[in-house]
Design a protein around this motif. Structure first.
Motif, PDB file in Angstrom:
ATOM      1  N   PRO A 108       0.898  -1.098   0.090  1.00 44.58           N
ATOM      2  CA  PRO A 108       0.036  -0.023  -0.098  1.00 44.58           C
ATOM      3  C   PRO A 108       0.897   1.322  -0.008  1.00 44.58           C
ATOM      4  N   LEU A 109       2.098   1.234   0.694  1.00 46.33           N
ATOM      5  CA  LEU A 109       3.185   2.482   0.798  1.00 46.33           C
ATOM      6  C   LEU A 109       3.608   2.754  -0.557  1.00 46.33           C
ATOM      7  N   VAL A 110       3.987   1.368  -1.195  1.00 43.82           N
ATOM      8  CA  VAL A 110       4.698   1.678  -2.616  1.00 43.82           C
ATOM      9  C   VAL A 110       3.608   2.283  -3.535  1.00 43.82           C
ATOM     10  N   ASN A 111       2.366   1.645  -3.492  1.00 41.66           N
ATOM     11  CA  ASN A 111       1.414   2.387  -4.255  1.00 41.66           C
ATOM     12  C   ASN A 111       1.054   3.618  -4.157  1.00 41.66           C
ATOM     13  N   ASP A 112       1.211   4.217  -3.064  1.00 42.85           N
ATOM     14  CA  ASP A 112       1.167   5.861  -2.612  1.00 42.85           C
ATOM     15  C   ASP A 112       2.302   6.455  -3.145  1.00 42.85           C
ATOM     16  N   PHE A 113       3.455   5.689  -3.222  1.00 42.43           N
ATOM     17  CA  PHE A 113       4.738   6.374  -3.577  1.00 42.43           C
ATOM     18  C   PHE A 113       4.473   6.640  -5.166  1.00 42.43           C
ATOM     19  N   MET A 114       4.213   5.562  -5.815  1.00 42.67           N
ATOM     20  CA  MET A 114       3.993   5.394  -7.438  1.00 42.67           C
ATOM     21  C   MET A 114       2.941   6.822  -7.784  1.00 42.67           C
ATOM     22  N   LYS A 115       2.129   7.115  -6.983  1.00 46.17           N
ATOM     23  CA  LYS A 115       0.991   8.051  -7.205  1.00 46.17           C
ATOM     24  C   LYS A 115       2.263   9.484  -7.353  1.00 46.17           C
ATOM     25  N   HIS A 116       2.831   9.418  -6.203  1.00 48.19           N
ATOM     26  CA  HIS A 116       3.565  10.784  -6.254  1.00 48.19           C
ATOM     27  C   HIS A 116       4.692  10.763  -7.596  1.00 48.19           C
ATOM     28  N   TYR A 117       5.384   9.605  -8.060  1.00 46.08           N
ATOM     29  CA  TYR A 117       6.359   9.670  -8.786  1.00 46.08           C
ATOM     30  C   TYR A 117       5.919   8.644 -10.021  1.00 46.08           C
ATOM     31  N   PRO A 118       5.287   9.331 -10.890  1.00 43.84           N
ATOM     32  CA  PRO A 118       4.609   8.581 -12.088  1.00 43.84           C
ATOM     33  C   PRO A 118       5.659   7.963 -12.995  1.00 43.84           C
ATOM     34  N   ASP A 119       6.913   8.389 -13.034  1.00 45.01           N
ATOM     35  CA  ASP A 119       7.934   7.695 -13.843  1.00 45.01           C
ATOM     36  C   ASP A 119       8.499   6.609 -13.280  1.00 45.01           C
ATOM     37  N   VAL A 120       8.069   5.959 -12.165  1.00 42.78           N
ATOM     38  CA  VAL A 120       8.630   4.960 -11.664  1.00 42.78           C
ATOM     39  C   VAL A 120       7.813   3.508 -11.969  1.00 42.78           C
ATOM     40  N   GLU A 121       8.506   2.697 -12.258  1.00 42.95           N
ATOM     41  CA  GLU A 121       7.807   1.331 -12.446  1.00 42.95           C
ATOM     42  C   GLU A 121       8.241   0.231 -11.266  1.00 42.95           C
ATOM     43  N   VAL A 122       7.366  -0.438 -10.732  1.00 41.96           N
ATOM     44  CA  VAL A 122       7.562  -1.330  -9.731  1.00 41.96           C
ATOM     45  C   VAL A 122       7.191  -2.696 -10.029  1.00 41.96           C
ATOM     46  N   THR A 123       8.297  -3.677  -9.650  1.00 39.54           N
ATOM     47  CA  THR A 123       7.732  -5.230  -9.789  1.00 39.54           C
ATOM     48  C   THR A 123       8.036  -5.699  -8.441  1.00 39.54           C
ATOM     49  N   ALA A 124       7.062  -6.320  -7.811  1.00 45.23           N
ATOM     50  CA  ALA A 124       7.342  -6.965  -6.266  1.00 45.23           C
ATOM     51  C   ALA A 124       6.908  -8.284  -6.119  1.00 45.23           C
ATOM     52  N   TYR A 125       7.732  -9.037  -5.778  1.00 44.77           N
ATOM     53  CA  TYR A 125       7.632 -10.383  -5.308  1.00 44.77           C
ATOM     54  C   TYR A 125       7.548 -10.622  -4.088  1.00 44.77           C
ATOM     55  N   LEU A 126       6.519 -11.194  -3.577  1.00 41.94           N
ATOM     56  CA  LEU A 126       6.328 -11.573  -2.197  1.00 41.94           C
ATOM     57  C   LEU A 126       6.700 -12.883  -1.910  1.00 41.94           C
ATOM     58  N   SER A 127       7.469 -13.302  -0.866  1.00 40.32           N
ATOM     59  CA  SER A 127       7.757 -14.607  -0.457  1.00 40.32           C
ATOM     60  C   SER A 127       8.543 -14.603   1.028  1.00 40.32           C
ATOM     61  N   ASN A 128       8.280 -15.671   1.616  1.00 44.84           N
ATOM     62  CA  ASN A 128       8.719 -15.962   2.865  1.00 44.84           C
ATOM     63  C   ASN A 128      10.244 -16.409   3.078  1.00 44.84           C
ATOM     64  N   GLN A 129      10.678 -16.722   1.814  1.00 43.72           N
ATOM     65  CA  GLN A 129      12.019 -17.129   1.700  1.00 43.72           C
ATOM     66  C   GLN A 129      12.800 -15.833   1.478  1.00 43.72           C
ATOM     67  N   GLN A 130      14.156 -16.086   1.917  1.00 41.52           N
ATOM     68  CA  GLN A 130      14.943 -14.889   1.896  1.00 41.52           C
ATOM     69  C   GLN A 130      15.804 -14.856   0.464  1.00 41.52           C
TER      70      GLN A 130
END
Length: 293
Positions: A108-130
């Motif tokens: 949710p915070l990354v989504n807010d960040f992207m609203k402020h900076y429209p030229d940033v593209e984010v790919t997130a991978y959620l995993s409990n493995q390090q």
């Protein structure tokens, strides 16, 4: 005077040719030759062996080259740092985070960040493995708890607390544990580990627990606790609302383990990137501490 001839020297050393060095520097061969001769005269050493076919470093030249290369690399890094400070964040960011914490707190915070900076593209991978950041090409990882020794840069974003809790219905039927030994008389709801973390006599202690239920799902464990199946230990972001609504009761508060960290971890070559620096700062600023009364 100390800088004169240094760039010319490095170019000649790396190209093994005065002519090629001059072409790459867009200057005359005569200029490069004069600068090298003046540098050798100033240092009172011979830097190159010269023949009609080849230019190679002397032993002293090899030593001098290593130091000069480091100096020029440092200057390049300094220029990039200044440029990055003046640049707006743009481009791709690849990050990883634990599944539940990532879903509830980070994305949710990354989504807010992207609203402020429209030229940033984010790919997130959620995993409990390090995940291995370098092997996976990640720019940033969110990690919980104690960090392993690493060459990565780490910035603390906040803290989390583990709570021992159970439902009022369970406690009314089975009683309330008063110390760690009492847990042996209770049904403990297990995650992936066979022990829970506590603090006793100002020392951290691992206490082995047992029960008839084991899940690798925090939400599954919370649901089991709410339905009176036993006692559970979970981080604050799982149980905050239920403790505040009195659906769960916090237990053994005197034995509660110390808070542990929430960290942003990233490779050293990312720390000057505006997009990474600003995202990490944004997370640190907006990640609201969880307080449970």
């Amino acid at each position: 005077m100390q800088w004169e001839g240094i760039s010319e020297f490095v170019y000649v050393a790396e190209n093994e040719s005065f002519t090629l060095a001059a072409k790459k520097m867009t200057v005359s061969t005569a200029h490069v030759s004069r600068q090298i001769s003046a540098l050798e005269a100033r240092l009172k050493i011979k830097l190159f062996y010269r023949t009609t076919r080849k230019v190679s470093l002397t032993e002293e030249g090899q030593v001098f080259y290593q130091h000069c290369r480091s100096v020029l690399d440092g200057l390049d890094a300094a220029e990039r740092a200044i440029t990055n400070l003046q640049s707006k964040p743009q481009g791709k960011v690849k990050l990883t985070a634990p599944v539940t914490y990532g879903e509830q707190q980070i994305l949710p915070l990354v989504n807010d960040f992207m609203k402020h900076y429209p030229d940033v593209e984010v790919t997130a991978y959620l995993s409990n493995q390090q995940m291995d950041l370098l092997e996976g090409g990640y720019d940033l990882a969110i990690r919980l708890g104690k960090l392993n020794d690493s060459t990565m840069i780490a910035k603390k974003l906040g803290n989390r607390t583990n709570y021992i809790c159970a439902s009022p219905v369970y406690l009314e039927k089975h009683g309330t544990p008063q110390n760690l030994a009492d847990l042996n008389k209770h049904s403990c709801l297990l995650g992936t580990l066979d022990y829970w973390n506590f603090s006793e006599d100002a020392k951290e202690r691992k206490f082995r627990v047992s029960g008839r239920l084991r899940y690798n799902s925090g939400f599954g464990l919370v649901d089991a606790a709410l339905k009176g199946l036993g006692i559970v230990q979970l981080p604050d972001f799982y149980v905050q609302t239920h403790l505040q609504n009195r659906e769960l009761v916090s237990l053994l508060d005197n034995y509660r383990a110390p808070e542990n960290g929430i960290w942003a971890v990233y490779p050293q070559n990312r720390h000057l990137s505006p997009k990474i620096r600003l995202l990490v700062d944004y997370l640190a600023q907006h990640l609201i501490p969880i307080h449970i009364n």
